[in-house]
Design an enzyme around this catalytic site. Structure first.
Site, short mmCIF file in Angstrom:
data_model
loop_
_atom_site.label_atom_id
_atom_site.label_comp_id
_atom_site.label_asym_id
_atom_site.label_seq_id
_atom_site.Cartn_x
_atom_site.Cartn_y
_atom_site.Cartn_z
N GLU A 147 5.15 0.47 -1.86
CA GLU A 147 4.94 -0.33 -0.50
C GLU A 147 5.14 -1.53 -0.80
OE1 GLU A 147 2.57 1.64 1.42
OE2 GLU A 147 1.97 3.04 0.64
N CYS A 167 -0.44 -9.10 0.94
CA CYS A 167 0.74 -8.64 1.50
C CYS A 167 0.45 -8.54 3.02
CB CYS A 167 0.57 -7.02 1.37
SG CYS A 167 -0.69 -6.01 1.35
#
Ligand code: NAP
Ligand code: MG
Length: 523
Positions: free
Chosen positions: A287, A321
């Site tokens: 990720e 993020c």
């Protein structure tokens, strides 16, 4: 005291009790700072020769603790413990694993205020962000247990072979891989350690977790919950140490069966490649970063857009993020949007995030603080107009922490920072001639994590049809690009933001920790 429980919905409208409990936990914790914390290997606290002092980004005079650092011998010990424990854990009925991991979820909930206070001190995020992160981790444990139950342990009977003279029964069984390595980032040090660990464990793998070196406390607190819930020795192990030494040693370790990495693009790509470049390919869930955009149409509700943009660009100091870093606005409404954003930015309160009225705290690391100055200069030198922000706060009461002002810059489309994930409270804006141009710019990124849109109904359908991102939101006041909650918004990136095409806490997440065996038995 009522038995009110933190959930996705109470996060939006918290009762007074939440604030009182958090403040009480913070006061207790602040009297207990500076302790020594070991690693956690094979069910035991392990001390090492090296320790680091971890100080708070809120105030560098606050010594949070001294954290023992792993070296290669602790990596070997943790991997050996995880490999030894694997046989017993994979042979444990999945129903029993589920029962035990639900206990971890309950313990996290019992400790939610104390852990959130520690996460707030360690990262500088505000109380709602910290409480959300810790509660979300308990939800991850429950969610992956639910998925295991819904899929009945991923053991499926298939039709018998179509033969008359004997019976041939068939089934598909998903099995765990072995010792699974989890590598976590500094921005969600509890949830992004706990979530992948929960998935790996419920699937029957054992885990070695490495936390980010900037945030050693969160992983240690997770290890304590897992230990206290009675998970057998060696099934979960926690290491603190640098990426280049401990992280790389885990990646290179011959007994590493699979890896879940959350962090930057460069490190994620490096690990994904390393997993393929072994005697046989090994799984890697990476990720990675984002450069998330919002498109604002001339038909948008601009008040709502401004609110969502502020929350996503500056929530947690722009260090999610999913944080918003690019705004493409149709030129007809650009001036009005800029005015609304500027007004809202000036109303933001910055300071010790443990204080309820402060919404923005410091950035997590000294490096990020220094980067902020570099990027603010670079924005202006290369043709951007700073509408507001661009300053490090250096006077009282900010002098001992890493505080920066929320920054909005209008930049030419040629500006090099449009493609860089700055990971700071900086958002860039450009006026566009059309929605098609905005979409083309949004999708021109090598990243594809989250994206947002504000406009009318018809345009919203067009947005979902065309945008290249894994997590998408339209007309959302709570955040233009942020604020996913497990079970409501599966969370994962496309393109350079993620290598699997499957999202965290989605229906499809858990099978990534399992490998399929087709079993045909003839009687
Ligand atoms: P990072 O610098 O890539 O570090 C992530 C983790 O990898 C840390 O534990 C780090 O250790 C470790 N590491 C570094 N080099 C390694 C190596 N060679 N081998 C093994 N491990 C290594 O990321 P970060 O700065 O902590 O976090 C910010 C980034 O994470 C941003 O790009 C953000 O977008 C991304 N992120 C993505 C998601 C998502 O869901 N897609 C969620 C959160 C954050 P050290 O701490 O010692 O360097
Ligand atoms: Mg880093």
């Amino acid at each position: 005291m009522s038995d009110f429980k933190l959930t996705y919905s109470t996060m939006f409208n918290p009762p007074a009790e939440l604030h009182q409990q958090f403040e009480r936990a913070m006061a207790v914790l602040k009297h207990d700072l500076g302790r020594d914390y070991g690693l956690f290997i094979d069910g035991k606290n392990v001390v090492s020769l090296n320790k680091i002092e971890k100080r708070s980004p809120i105030d560098q005079y606050w010594l949070l603790g001294r954290f023992h650092m792993a070296g290669e011998s602790e990596v070997d010990a943790a991997m050996a413990a995880a490999c030894k424990a694997f046989a017993g854990w994979r042979a444990t009925a999945w129903q029993v694993r589920v029962e035990r991991l639900r206990k971890v979820a309950r313990l996290i909930e019992d400790r939610v205020y104390r852990i959130a206070a520690a996460v707030s001190l360690e990262t500088g995020k505000n109380r709602m962000e910290a409480l959300g992160e810790v509660q979300e981790t308990a939800v991850f444990f429950d969610h992956y247990c639910d998925l295991m139950e819904q899929n009945q342990g991923f053991d499926q009977v298939l039709p018998n072979d179509p033969l008359d003279d004997f019976t041939s029964t068939n089934r598909s069984v998903l099995k765990p891989y072995g010792a699974w390595v989890v590598i976590a980032p500094y921005n969600f040090p509890f949830a992004l350690a706990g979530g992948p660990s929960a998935a790996a464990l419920v699937a029957g793998n054992t885990v070695v977790l490495k936390g980010a070196s900037e945030t050693p406390w969160a992983g240690r607190l997770l290890a304590e919950c897992i230990h206290d819930a009675g998970i057998p020795d060696g099934v979960f192990n926690y290491l603190n140490g640098s990426g280049s030494v401990v992280g790389q040693a885990l990646v290179d370790h011959p007994q590493t069966a699979g890896i879940t990495f959350t962090g930057s693009y460069d490190v994620g790509m490096h690990i994904a490649r390393a997993q393929l470049d072994k005697p046989y390919p090994k799984p890697c869930i990476a990720e990675m970063g984002g450069k998330n955009a919002v498109i604002v149409s001339r038909h948008a509700d601009l008040d709502r857009a401004a609110l969502g943009i502020i929350r996503s660009a500056f929530g947690m100091q722009g260090q999610k993020c999913s944080a918003l870093s690019r705004i493409y606005v149709e030129k007809q409404v650009a001036e009005r949007l800029i005015a609304l954003l500027t007004e809202k930015i000036h109303a933001i309160k910055i300071g010790d995030p443990a204080v309820e009225s402060n919404w923005m705290g410091p950035v997590v690391t000294r490096k990020a603080y220094e980067n902020f100055a570099t990027y603010s200069t670079q924005l202006q030198q290369q043709g951007a107009r700073l509408i507001t922000g661009g300053e490090q706060l250096k006077s009282e009461p900010y002098v001992a922490g890493f505080y920066c002002t929320p920054t909005l810059a209008e930049a030419p489309l040629s500006h090099p920072l449009w493609t860089v994930e700055m990971f700071l409270p900086i958002v860039m804006l450009a006026r566009v001639d059309s929605l098609d141009q905005a979409m083309q710019l949004t999708n021109a990124s090598q990243y594809g994590l989250t994206a947002g849109f504000y406009g009318n109904d018809e345009e919203t359908g067009w947005f979902f049809d065309n945008v290249e991102a894994g997590v998408t939101y339209a007309n959302r006041p709570q955040g233009a690009t942020t604020g996913a909650w497990p079970g409501y918004q599966p969370f994962g990136g496309w393109k350079g933001s993620g290598n699997t095409g499957k999202a965290i806490a989605s229906f499809y997440y858990l099978p990534q920790y399992l490998r399929e065996q087709s079993q045909t038995r003839v009687e």
